[in-house]
Write an enzyme that holds these catalytic residues in place. Sequence first.
Site, PDB file in Angstrom:
ATOM      1  N   GLU A 434       0.650  -1.433   0.377  1.00  0.00           N
ATOM      2  CA  GLU A 434       0.216   0.231   0.254  1.00  0.00           C
ATOM      3  C   GLU A 434       1.047   1.011  -0.190  1.00  0.00           C
ATOM      4  OE1 GLU A 434      -1.893   0.470   3.119  1.00  0.00           O
ATOM      5  OE2 GLU A 434      -2.571   2.647   3.612  1.00  0.00           O
ATOM      6  N   ASP A 511      -7.638   2.193   6.806  1.00  0.00           N
ATOM      7  CA  ASP A 511      -7.018   2.553   5.659  1.00  0.00           C
ATOM      8  C   ASP A 511      -6.551   1.252   5.104  1.00  0.00           C
ATOM      9  OD1 ASP A 511      -8.290   4.872   5.265  1.00  0.00           O
ATOM     10  OD2 ASP A 511      -6.675   6.203   4.979  1.00  0.00           O
TER      11      ASP A 511
END
Length: 643
Positions: A434, A511
């Site tokens: 990510e 997230d």
Amino acid sequence: MPQKTKGPASYDASDITVLEGLEPVRVRPGMYIGSTGPSGLHHLIWEVVDNAVDEAMAGFCTRIDVTIQANGSVRVVDDGRGIPVDELPAYPGQSAAEIVLTTLHAGGKFGGEGYKVSGGLHGVGVSVVNALSKELILEIDRNGDHHVLTFKNGGKMQGKLKITGPAPRGRTGTTVTFSPDPTIFDDVEFRAQTVLERLQIKAFLNRGLEIRFVDEREGRQAKETFKYNGGIADYVRHLNNSKESLFRKVGAYEQAEERQEVEVAFQWNTGYYESIHSFANGISTIEGGMHEEGFRKAITNVVNRYARKRNLLKEKEENLTGDDIREGLTAVLSVRLAEPQFEGQTKGKLGNVSIRSLVERATNEKLADWLEENPKEGSQVVAKAVQASRARMAAHQARDLTRRKSALDGAGLPGKLVDCSSNEPRECELFIVEGNSAGGSAKDARNPRIQAILPIRGKILNVEKARSDKILRNTEIQALISAIGAGVDADFDVTKIRYDKIILLADADVDGSHIRTLLLTFFFRQMTELVNNGHVYVGQPPLYSTLVGKEKVYLRDDVEKAKFLSEHPDHKNDFQRLKGLGEMDFDELRDTTMDPSKRALLQITVEQAALADEVCSILMGDDVPQRRHFIQTNAKDVRFLDI
Ligand code: 0RA
């Protein structure tokens, strides 16, 4: 019955025959219940419950109570006829109940008419449960009497069947209480969730049957009642509960012949995936089989015929494909038949050819009738299928485009991919990371020979909320597909993957959870075999580190930290909280997530990926910012997390 002449003093003759009769089960439990792990353990419950369900199907039982007792044993009570207690002519001196509990394959109804439709894994009978129990108590209410018979240590009868008093208020029924044998099973602890799920499905499949569950174990007390007067139609409603249905009605039809019958319930939702749940004699047929084949074939036929007849599909337009029509379809298909043939790798595929034509005929007639009677819903079904077919053609073009593109730019690998040098997929690993900063540190900490890094930007698309053409046009997804190199969706070929392990690295924050959930959903839906074959992993960076002398010690979570403190009472309470992948230094990242000998990885199971998919389908829009639930992974499982 063969009897040995002399045994140890404490055995009587009946003990010996019992042991001989059930011995094969104790020698090879796997042959009877599949395994001695959790699945085999739970089969003991299924076996007893299925016998009670058989009584219900024969029309004699209306309620089943399943209790996990405080001491971990299980009690199953039904209000059926009760196992017969009289002496069997062929076995002088032995009651039928005794035979049923001590003889393999004697579970069937003696000389019963029609078809026996029960089945645990193999429909092996309660005697198998007896053989694998430390203790089993059988109670029968029949003929106005309460009878009791006790077995110990794998089916050793403790005396004969005895009447201990009257049956309460003329009750009839059977009660089986058993404690699994800890010398047989890896672990004898039952999981309430597993039992609940199974009991609920049994209740759906047997309209009107009341099944109650109670967990009496300390700290886990729970109660649940399942009773569905709508049967499998209620099941379909339940399955579509978390989705937006295309219309309110649930369609249903059934057809019976002398020796086999079919029951179907269906409803479409606005989603893009089909979900057909099929059963044969109450057993889930995960791999499909003849009944599903018949259903699929007929439904394609019927909807196309209907669409043409109502001019919803023009003469020059091509037929809708089965996939187009089944997009968003939720259906439950339940068949009952004599001698079901379970085939395939997991014995989850129904092989009886005769059932295919019954399901096909029933669907051809009755689904067509339903569409005629429900024209509004009928046109909604066709309109959705037409949209699906347009999307399919657009996706085809998108795929061609990706193919052509990859043919043009050399190897066709995405620009962001930092590939490894080895060409041997079996040793290679792809880290999906990510964000670019984490990607940068991962690049430094990797072993460049076998480890590749693909940084992805923030959120990928929620594939549960998008049709395939849109999915395939998404750049992050295109990068994933070409890096893995084995195609996508129907074209996915797991033998072509460029990496053996696909490892997701996302932060342990909200997230990170979101992105992990989206990625798992993508793999689950679009590269199913990747998950099925165990190629998908989640990295599990620890939360804490601390120094012991000069050595850095990593501790996964608060539990590990507490354990460490109790084992090192003199340790200064000085722990560093690791801030996530992007902020780890080179050594930290290597030691906790990249170095195969030190890191912690969680291999994702199909169930876990399915759970991620469920989360996506319920709660997240394409890129909706406000979300309430996420998936949280830790070393043991993946679960919902409320935030
Ligand atoms: C053999 C014959 C009959 C019923 C059963 C077994 C039976 C077994 C179990 C196991 C759990 N619950 C059960 N209920 C019934 C037929 C009895 C008759 O013909 O009266």
